[in-house]
Design a protein around this motif. Sequence first.
Motif, PDB file in Angstrom:
ATOM      1  N   GLN A  44       0.826  -1.212   0.000  1.00  0.00           N
ATOM      2  CA  GLN A  44       0.000   0.000   0.000  1.00  0.00           C
ATOM      3  C   GLN A  44       0.859   1.261   0.000  1.00  0.00           C
ATOM      4  O   GLN A  44       0.458   2.285  -0.546  1.00  0.00           O
ATOM      5  N   ASP A  45       2.045   1.183   0.607  1.00  0.00           N
ATOM      6  CA  ASP A  45       2.941   2.345   0.615  1.00  0.00           C
ATOM      7  C   ASP A  45       3.343   2.727  -0.807  1.00  0.00           C
ATOM      8  O   ASP A  45       3.351   3.901  -1.168  1.00  0.00           O
ATOM      9  N   ILE A  46       3.678   1.735  -1.601  1.00  0.00           N
ATOM     10  CA  ILE A  46       4.093   1.997  -2.987  1.00  0.00           C
ATOM     11  C   ILE A  46       2.909   2.528  -3.794  1.00  0.00           C
ATOM     12  O   ILE A  46       3.047   3.499  -4.544  1.00  0.00           O
ATOM     13  N   LYS A  47       1.752   1.915  -3.623  1.00  0.00           N
ATOM     14  CA  LYS A  47       0.563   2.369  -4.356  1.00  0.00           C
ATOM     15  C   LYS A  47       0.199   3.799  -3.972  1.00  0.00           C
ATOM     16  O   LYS A  47      -0.130   4.616  -4.838  1.00  0.00           O
ATOM     17  N   GLY A  48       0.274   4.109  -2.677  1.00  0.00           N
ATOM     18  CA  GLY A  48      -0.028   5.470  -2.230  1.00  0.00           C
ATOM     19  C   GLY A  48       0.946   6.490  -2.782  1.00  0.00           C
ATOM     20  O   GLY A  48       0.563   7.580  -3.211  1.00  0.00           O
ATOM     21  N   PHE A  49       2.238   6.133  -2.784  1.00  0.00           N
ATOM     22  CA  PHE A  49       3.226   7.062  -3.321  1.00  0.00           C
ATOM     23  C   PHE A  49       3.037   7.253  -4.810  1.00  0.00           C
ATOM     24  O   PHE A  49       3.149   8.379  -5.314  1.00  0.00           O
ATOM     25  N   GLU A  50       2.767   6.158  -5.538  1.00  0.00           N
ATOM     26  CA  GLU A  50       2.548   6.290  -6.981  1.00  0.00           C
ATOM     27  C   GLU A  50       1.350   7.181  -7.278  1.00  0.00           C
ATOM     28  O   GLU A  50       1.352   7.918  -8.266  1.00  0.00           O
ATOM     29  N   GLN A  51       0.340   7.132  -6.435  1.00  0.00           N
ATOM     30  CA  GLN A  51      -0.822   7.987  -6.646  1.00  0.00           C
ATOM     31  C   GLN A  51      -0.444   9.455  -6.442  1.00  0.00           C
ATOM     32  O   GLN A  51      -0.800  10.312  -7.247  1.00  0.00           O
ATOM     33  N   ARG A  52       0.322   9.749  -5.376  1.00  0.00           N
ATOM     34  CA  ARG A  52       0.765  11.133  -5.154  1.00  0.00           C
ATOM     35  C   ARG A  52       1.712  11.585  -6.266  1.00  0.00           C
ATOM     36  O   ARG A  52       1.663  12.722  -6.705  1.00  0.00           O
ATOM     37  N   TYR A  53       2.560  10.670  -6.725  1.00  0.00           N
ATOM     38  CA  TYR A  53       3.515  10.974  -7.790  1.00  0.00           C
ATOM     39  C   TYR A  53       2.784  11.288  -9.102  1.00  0.00           C
ATOM     40  O   TYR A  53       3.182  12.179  -9.832  1.00  0.00           O
ATOM     41  N   SER A  54       1.700  10.573  -9.368  1.00  0.00           N
ATOM     42  CA  SER A  54       0.969  10.800 -10.616  1.00  0.00           C
ATOM     43  C   SER A  54       0.269  12.158 -10.629  1.00  0.00           C
ATOM     44  O   SER A  54      -0.009  12.695 -11.689  1.00  0.00           O
ATOM     45  N   LEU A  55       0.011  12.728  -9.461  1.00  0.00           N
ATOM     46  CA  LEU A  55      -0.641  14.034  -9.393  1.00  0.00           C
ATOM     47  C   LEU A  55       0.344  15.195  -9.551  1.00  0.00           C
ATOM     48  O   LEU A  55      -0.068  16.323  -9.802  1.00  0.00           O
ATOM     49  N   ALA A  56       1.622  14.912  -9.403  1.00  0.00           N
ATOM     50  CA  ALA A  56       2.637  15.965  -9.517  1.00  0.00           C
ATOM     51  C   ALA A  56       2.817  16.364 -10.977  1.00  0.00           C
ATOM     52  O   ALA A  56       2.690  15.538 -11.882  1.00  0.00           O
ATOM     53  N   LYS A  57       3.110  17.628 -11.179  1.00  0.00           N
ATOM     54  CA  LYS A  57       3.324  18.142 -12.537  1.00  0.00           C
ATOM     55  C   LYS A  57       4.804  18.436 -12.727  1.00  0.00           C
ATOM     56  O   LYS A  57       5.457  18.974 -11.846  1.00  0.00           O
ATOM     57  N   PHE A  58       5.302  18.079 -13.885  1.00  0.00           N
ATOM     58  CA  PHE A  58       6.704  18.292 -14.211  1.00  0.00           C
ATOM     59  C   PHE A  58       6.797  19.039 -15.531  1.00  0.00           C
ATOM     60  O   PHE A  58       6.121  18.689 -16.489  1.00  0.00           O
ATOM     61  N   ASP A  59       7.634  20.060 -15.563  1.00  0.00           N
ATOM     62  CA  ASP A  59       7.940  20.767 -16.797  1.00  0.00           C
ATOM     63  C   ASP A  59       9.226  20.139 -17.332  1.00  0.00           C
ATOM     64  O   ASP A  59      10.321  20.484 -16.902  1.00  0.00           O
ATOM     65  N   LEU A  60       9.085  19.199 -18.268  1.00  0.00           N
ATOM     66  CA  LEU A  60      10.230  18.419 -18.719  1.00  0.00           C
ATOM     67  C   LEU A  60      11.216  19.225 -19.564  1.00  0.00           C
ATOM     68  O   LEU A  60      12.282  18.733 -19.908  1.00  0.00           O
TER      69      LEU A  60
END
Length: 136
Positions: A44-60
């Motif tokens: 669940q820790d990995i799934k939770g982090f991936e969810q927060r990571y997917s919401l982050a925006k990156f200017d590549l």
Amino acid sequence: MTFLRWIYSGLVVSILLVIVGVFGNGMFSVGQASAEDKAHSYSQDIKGFEQRYSLAKFDLKRKSHLLRKMRMEYFIAQAKQADIRGWESKRERLLERADNVLRHHLSQYAYEDNSVLQASSIDTSESSVDSAIAAD
């Protein structure tokens, strides 16, 4: 006689090191995720982090954003491998490192967004002052 024993011992140790290096590859370190690992259910820790990571925006286009994104993807892949192997403490350390990078990115990104907003509000206020002076 002792000299031959030392040579024989050196050869045996060298051969053992070569065998461990060839056949032990990937058994003692965390490797990259493979196709069969996709079906594994992660913690669940990995799934939770991936969810927060997917919401982050990156200017590549920005190198710092690209590097942060690459580091987080690397840490997530390593954490998944540690989870598959049952290395909970290593998984937690890797997730903590990824979380630190994400928190830093979000704090810097929020600061950058606020500066852009403040700069645009200063520009609009200066243009309104210029138009008010021109009207007088």
